[in-house]
Design a protein around this motif. Sequence first.
Motif, PDB file in Angstrom:
ATOM      1  N   PHE A   1       0.829  -1.213   0.000  1.00 41.19           N
ATOM      2  CA  PHE A   1       0.000   0.000   0.000  1.00 41.19           C
ATOM      3  C   PHE A   1       0.858   1.256   0.000  1.00 41.19           C
ATOM      4  O   PHE A   1       0.562   2.220  -0.733  1.00 41.19           O
ATOM      5  CB  PHE A   1      -0.907  -0.006   1.225  1.00 41.19           C
TER       6      PHE A   1
ATOM      7  N   SER B   1       2.287   2.633  -3.248  1.00 41.20           N
ATOM      8  CA  SER B   1       1.380   3.267  -4.201  1.00 41.20           C
ATOM      9  C   SER B   1       1.429   4.783  -4.074  1.00 41.20           C
ATOM     10  O   SER B   1       1.483   5.334  -2.967  1.00 41.20           O
ATOM     11  CB  SER B   1      -0.047   2.765  -3.965  1.00 41.20           C
TER      12      SER B   1
ATOM     13  N   ASN C   1      -0.963   6.646  -5.763  1.00 46.68           N
ATOM     14  CA  ASN C   1      -2.343   7.096  -5.981  1.00 46.68           C
ATOM     15  C   ASN C   1      -3.194   6.804  -4.756  1.00 46.68           C
ATOM     16  O   ASN C   1      -4.104   5.976  -4.779  1.00 46.68           O
ATOM     17  CB  ASN C   1      -2.932   6.397  -7.223  1.00 46.68           C
ATOM     18  N   ARG C   2      -2.908   7.468  -3.678  1.00 44.23           N
ATOM     19  CA  ARG C   2      -3.679   7.286  -2.450  1.00 44.23           C
ATOM     20  C   ARG C   2      -3.835   8.646  -1.766  1.00 44.23           C
ATOM     21  O   ARG C   2      -2.901   9.440  -1.688  1.00 44.23           O
ATOM     22  CB  ARG C   2      -3.002   6.297  -1.506  1.00 44.23           C
ATOM     23  N   SER C   3      -5.026   8.864  -1.276  1.00 42.01           N
ATOM     24  CA  SER C   3      -5.305  10.129  -0.602  1.00 42.01           C
ATOM     25  C   SER C   3      -4.935  10.014   0.874  1.00 42.01           C
ATOM     26  O   SER C   3      -4.655   8.926   1.389  1.00 42.01           O
ATOM     27  CB  SER C   3      -6.784  10.473  -0.739  1.00 42.01           C
TER      28      SER C   3
ATOM     29  N   GLU D   1      -7.529   7.861   2.637  1.00 43.45           N
ATOM     30  CA  GLU D   1      -7.306   6.436   2.382  1.00 43.45           C
ATOM     31  C   GLU D   1      -6.138   5.920   3.200  1.00 43.45           C
ATOM     32  O   GLU D   1      -6.177   4.801   3.729  1.00 43.45           O
ATOM     33  CB  GLU D   1      -7.056   6.196   0.895  1.00 43.45           C
ATOM     34  N   THR D   2      -5.108   6.750   3.325  1.00 43.70           N
ATOM     35  CA  THR D   2      -3.947   6.338   4.117  1.00 43.70           C
ATOM     36  C   THR D   2      -4.314   6.174   5.587  1.00 43.70           C
ATOM     37  O   THR D   2      -3.903   5.213   6.239  1.00 43.70           O
ATOM     38  CB  THR D   2      -2.818   7.378   3.981  1.00 43.70           C
TER      39      THR D   2
ATOM     40  N   LEU E   1     -11.313   1.386   1.337  1.00 40.57           N
ATOM     41  CA  LEU E   1     -10.235   0.512   0.884  1.00 40.57           C
ATOM     42  C   LEU E   1     -10.781  -0.608   0.008  1.00 40.57           C
ATOM     43  O   LEU E   1     -10.399  -1.774   0.150  1.00 40.57           O
ATOM     44  CB  LEU E   1      -9.502  -0.073   2.095  1.00 40.57           C
TER      45      LEU E   1
END
Length: 292
Positions: free
Chosen positions: A30, A33, A35-37, A40-41, A188
Motif C-alpha cells: 500500500f 502506491s 495514488n492514495r489520498s 485512504e492512508t 479501501l
Amino acid sequence: MFGAFVIVYLFLGGLGSGMLLLSSASSLAFHRSLNRSELETRAFDAWRNRCFVWGFVVLTCGALCLMLDLGRPERFVMLFLRPSASSVLSYGAIFLAALIAVAAFLLVANYCGGRVRVPTGARKASEVACLVLSVLVMAYTGVYLMSTQAVSFWSTPLIVALFVASAVSMGLSGCNMAGSLLRDTWMLDGLTDGLHWTHVVVLAIEVGVLAWFLADAMARGGRAADSCALLFSGELEVWFFGGVVMCGLAIPFIRGVVPLTAAQIASFPVSDVLCVFGGLALRLCLVSAGLH
C-alpha cells in the motif's frame, strides 16, 4: 506429548502469524502506491494497526500455550540459553520469539509514530522481517509435527504445505474480521477486493493440498492409512466433515465466489469466523488422528 496446549499453540501460531503476514505484506504494497489520498492512508493505517494488534495478541497467547505445554517456565528459557542445532523445537521457539519482538516494535512504531520518531527504512525493514518470520512460524507449525518420526501420518512435507495454506487462510479471515469493526474500511475497496479473491485462491489451494495429503496417507498404507481412515468415521468424523470441510473450506469458498449484497458486505463476516474455527478443527483432527 501432544496435549491440548499443543493443539491450541498450533492453531494460535498459525492464525497470529497469518495475520501478521498479511498486515506486513499489505503495508509494504500500500505505501508503495502513489495514488492514495490522505483519508485512504488513515483508513488503511487504522486497519493495519488493528490487524497487527490482533496478530500480536494471538501469537503471544500461542507462545504462552507452548510454554505451558513444556510444564516448567525454565525449560522454555533454556530453549534460548542452550539451543540445540538438531532440535526443531529450539528453532521454532526462536522464530516465534523473534516474530513477537518484531511485531511489538511495529506496534510501537505504528501507534506512537507522532511521539516517537521511527525512520522509514527501519519500519520497512521490520515489515520485511515480520513477513519472513511469519512464513517461518507458519511452516514450523507443520514441521513440528513432521519431525515426529514415530507418527507416520505426519511424516510428509505435505503437512507443512497444508499448515501454511491453512494459516494464510485463517490470517485473511482474521484481518477481514478486524476490518469489519472499523468505520472507514469502505474506503479501501481495492485492498479488500484483492484480499477477498486472494482468499478464494488460497482456499482452493488448501483443498487441493488437503486432498493430496489424505490420498498420500492412504497410498502409504500401514498406520498412515489407519490414521487417515479415522477422519472419515468415529469421533473425528463430525470434526472433519463439519469443522474442516464445511466450516473451514466449503462455506468460506462459496461465500467468496457468490456475489454479496450491500447488506451482507456491511454485516459481520460470519464465514470468516467459521473459517478460523475450521483451522482449529483441522489441527485437532490431524493431531488426534496421528496419535490414535
